[in-house]
Motif scaffolding. Sequence first.
Motif, PDB file in Angstrom:
ATOM      1  N   LYS A  89     -16.183  40.331  32.181  1.00 27.47           N
ATOM      2  CA  LYS A  89     -15.996  39.578  30.942  1.00 27.47           C
ATOM      3  C   LYS A  89     -15.646  38.152  31.329  1.00 27.47           C
ATOM      4  O   LYS A  89     -14.959  37.921  32.314  1.00 27.47           O
ATOM      5  CB  LYS A  89     -14.878  40.194  30.105  1.00 27.47           C
ATOM      6  CG  LYS A  89     -14.762  39.517  28.757  1.00 27.47           C
ATOM      7  CD  LYS A  89     -13.714  40.138  27.900  1.00 27.47           C
ATOM      8  CE  LYS A  89     -13.662  39.472  26.532  1.00 27.47           C
ATOM      9  NZ  LYS A  89     -13.832  38.033  26.502  1.00 27.47           N
ATOM     10  N   CYS A  90     -16.110  37.210  30.551  1.00 28.08           N
ATOM     11  CA  CYS A  90     -15.813  35.802  30.795  1.00 28.08           C
ATOM     12  C   CYS A  90     -14.299  35.587  30.812  1.00 28.08           C
ATOM     13  O   CYS A  90     -13.568  36.170  30.005  1.00 28.08           O
ATOM     14  CB  CYS A  90     -16.468  34.941  29.721  1.00 28.08           C
ATOM     15  SG  CYS A  90     -16.131  33.183  29.916  1.00 28.08           S
ATOM     16  N   GLY A  91     -13.832  34.744  31.723  1.00 26.93           N
ATOM     17  CA  GLY A  91     -12.406  34.465  31.862  1.00 26.93           C
ATOM     18  C   GLY A  91     -11.802  33.675  30.719  1.00 26.93           C
ATOM     19  O   GLY A  91     -10.583  33.591  30.598  1.00 26.93           O
ATOM     20  N   ALA A  94     -11.272  33.271  24.616  1.00 29.73           N
ATOM     21  CA  ALA A  94     -11.921  33.020  23.325  1.00 29.73           C
ATOM     22  C   ALA A  94     -13.424  33.319  23.373  1.00 29.73           C
ATOM     23  O   ALA A  94     -14.088  33.303  22.340  1.00 29.73           O
ATOM     24  CB  ALA A  94     -11.702  31.572  22.904  1.00 29.73           C
ATOM     25  N   CYS A  95     -13.955  33.596  24.548  1.00 30.97           N
ATOM     26  CA  CYS A  95     -15.398  33.841  24.714  1.00 30.97           C
ATOM     27  C   CYS A  95     -15.683  35.341  24.636  1.00 30.97           C
ATOM     28  O   CYS A  95     -14.895  36.155  25.120  1.00 30.97           O
ATOM     29  CB  CYS A  95     -15.860  33.290  26.066  1.00 30.97           C
ATOM     30  SG  CYS A  95     -17.623  33.513  26.370  1.00 30.97           S
ATOM     31  N   ILE A  96     -16.806  35.693  24.037  1.00 31.25           N
ATOM     32  CA  ILE A  96     -17.151  37.107  23.862  1.00 31.25           C
ATOM     33  C   ILE A  96     -18.173  37.593  24.891  1.00 31.25           C
ATOM     34  O   ILE A  96     -18.581  38.740  24.860  1.00 31.25           O
ATOM     35  CB  ILE A  96     -17.711  37.367  22.446  1.00 31.25           C
ATOM     36  CG1 ILE A  96     -18.995  36.567  22.221  1.00 31.25           C
ATOM     37  CG2 ILE A  96     -16.666  37.054  21.387  1.00 31.25           C
ATOM     38  CD1 ILE A  96     -19.772  36.978  20.994  1.00 31.25           C
ATOM     39  N   TRP A 110     -16.560  32.657  34.893  1.00 33.89           N
ATOM     40  CA  TRP A 110     -17.040  32.164  33.606  1.00 33.89           C
ATOM     41  C   TRP A 110     -18.461  32.637  33.333  1.00 33.89           C
ATOM     42  O   TRP A 110     -19.268  32.754  34.240  1.00 33.89           O
ATOM     43  CB  TRP A 110     -17.010  30.641  33.570  1.00 33.89           C
ATOM     44  CG  TRP A 110     -15.809  30.064  34.241  1.00 33.89           C
ATOM     45  CD1 TRP A 110     -15.785  29.324  35.385  1.00 33.89           C
ATOM     46  CD2 TRP A 110     -14.442  30.205  33.833  1.00 33.89           C
ATOM     47  NE1 TRP A 110     -14.499  28.993  35.695  1.00 33.89           N
ATOM     48  CE2 TRP A 110     -13.653  29.519  34.768  1.00 33.89           C
ATOM     49  CE3 TRP A 110     -13.822  30.839  32.767  1.00 33.89           C
ATOM     50  CZ2 TRP A 110     -12.272  29.456  34.669  1.00 33.89           C
ATOM     51  CZ3 TRP A 110     -12.450  30.772  32.668  1.00 33.89           C
ATOM     52  CH2 TRP A 110     -11.691  30.085  33.605  1.00 33.89           C
ATOM     53  N   CYS A 111     -18.742  32.818  32.050  1.00 38.52           N
ATOM     54  CA  CYS A 111     -20.106  33.176  31.662  1.00 38.52           C
ATOM     55  C   CYS A 111     -21.062  32.056  32.066  1.00 38.52           C
ATOM     56  O   CYS A 111     -22.179  32.317  32.490  1.00 38.52           O
ATOM     57  CB  CYS A 111     -20.182  33.438  30.161  1.00 38.52           C
ATOM     58  SG  CYS A 111     -19.760  31.998  29.143  1.00 38.52           S
ATOM     59  N   SER A 112     -20.598  30.822  31.911  1.00 41.31           N
ATOM     60  CA  SER A 112     -21.407  29.659  32.252  1.00 41.31           C
ATOM     61  C   SER A 112     -20.469  28.538  32.678  1.00 41.31           C
ATOM     62  O   SER A 112     -19.479  28.264  31.997  1.00 41.31           O
ATOM     63  CB  SER A 112     -22.224  29.215  31.026  1.00 41.31           C
ATOM     64  OG  SER A 112     -22.658  27.892  31.194  1.00 41.31           O
ATOM     65  N   LEU A 115     -20.449  25.779  30.011  1.00 38.11           N
ATOM     66  CA  LEU A 115     -19.715  26.023  28.770  1.00 38.11           C
ATOM     67  C   LEU A 115     -18.255  26.333  29.076  1.00 38.11           C
ATOM     68  O   LEU A 115     -17.431  25.443  29.148  1.00 38.11           O
ATOM     69  CB  LEU A 115     -20.365  27.168  27.987  1.00 38.11           C
ATOM     70  CG  LEU A 115     -21.792  26.912  27.503  1.00 38.11           C
ATOM     71  CD1 LEU A 115     -22.384  28.180  26.924  1.00 38.11           C
ATOM     72  CD2 LEU A 115     -21.811  25.785  26.495  1.00 38.11           C
ATOM     73  N   CYS A 116     -17.946  27.568  29.301  1.00 33.73           N
ATOM     74  CA  CYS A 116     -16.556  27.992  29.463  1.00 33.73           C
ATOM     75  C   CYS A 116     -15.915  27.431  30.734  1.00 33.73           C
ATOM     76  O   CYS A 116     -14.737  27.076  30.715  1.00 33.73           O
ATOM     77  CB  CYS A 116     -16.468  29.508  29.442  1.00 33.73           C
ATOM     78  SG  CYS A 116     -16.842  30.184  27.823  1.00 33.73           S
ATOM     79  N   GLY A 117     -16.641  27.352  31.816  1.00 35.32           N
ATOM     80  CA  GLY A 117     -16.072  26.857  33.067  1.00 35.32           C
ATOM     81  C   GLY A 117     -15.519  25.454  32.904  1.00 35.32           C
ATOM     82  O   GLY A 117     -14.364  25.176  33.239  1.00 35.32           O
TER      83      GLY A 117
HETATM   84 ZN   LIG Z   1     -17.634  32.306  28.342  1.00 30.45          ZN
END
Ligand SMILES: [Zn+2]
Length: 135
Positions: A89-91, A94-96, A110-112, A115-117
Motif C-alpha cells: 500500500k502507498c505510504g 491519504a492515498c488509496i 510510494w505509488c508514484s 505524486l505521493c513521493g
Molecule cells: Zn500514493
Amino acid sequence: MLEQAKTLRATLWVVAERIAACRPIPDSAIDTINRLWSQHLSYPQLVRTKGGFERHEHSVATQHVKLLAPLAEAASDLLRLPDFTLIKKCGNAACILYFYDTSKNHRRNWCSMHLCGNRMKVAAYFERKRRQAKR
Ligand SMILES: [Zn+2]
C-alpha cells in the motif's frame, strides 16, 4: 454494466487489501473474476490477408464484458505472482493506491514518486523546518 464494474472494483479492492495484509484471498473474489471470464466468449476465425491467411479471435462478449475483462486479466496476473510481499500500500495514508514494488532493494514507499513521493517529501521538509524554527 455499472453494477458489474462496481462489483469488480470492490473485489479487486479486497484482493489488494488482503495481499498487502498477508491474508488469504476469499473464494468470492476468485468467483467474481471467473464469472466475468465466463462471459468473455470468443472463437477463432480464419481471415484472408494480402499474403495468405491469419487466425483472429472473434469476441461475442458484450461491450461491458470486453471493457471489464482486461481488469480481471490484470487481477489474475497479480494473483499468479510468486511473491505477494512486493505488493504494498502507498505510504501516504491519504492515498488509496497499491503498487508492485519492482525497485532494486524493494524499499519503495510510494505509488508514484511524482505524486505521493513528492508530496510526502515536501511535507517532511516543511515539518523539519517548522521544528527547527521552534528551537
Ligand atoms: Zn500514493
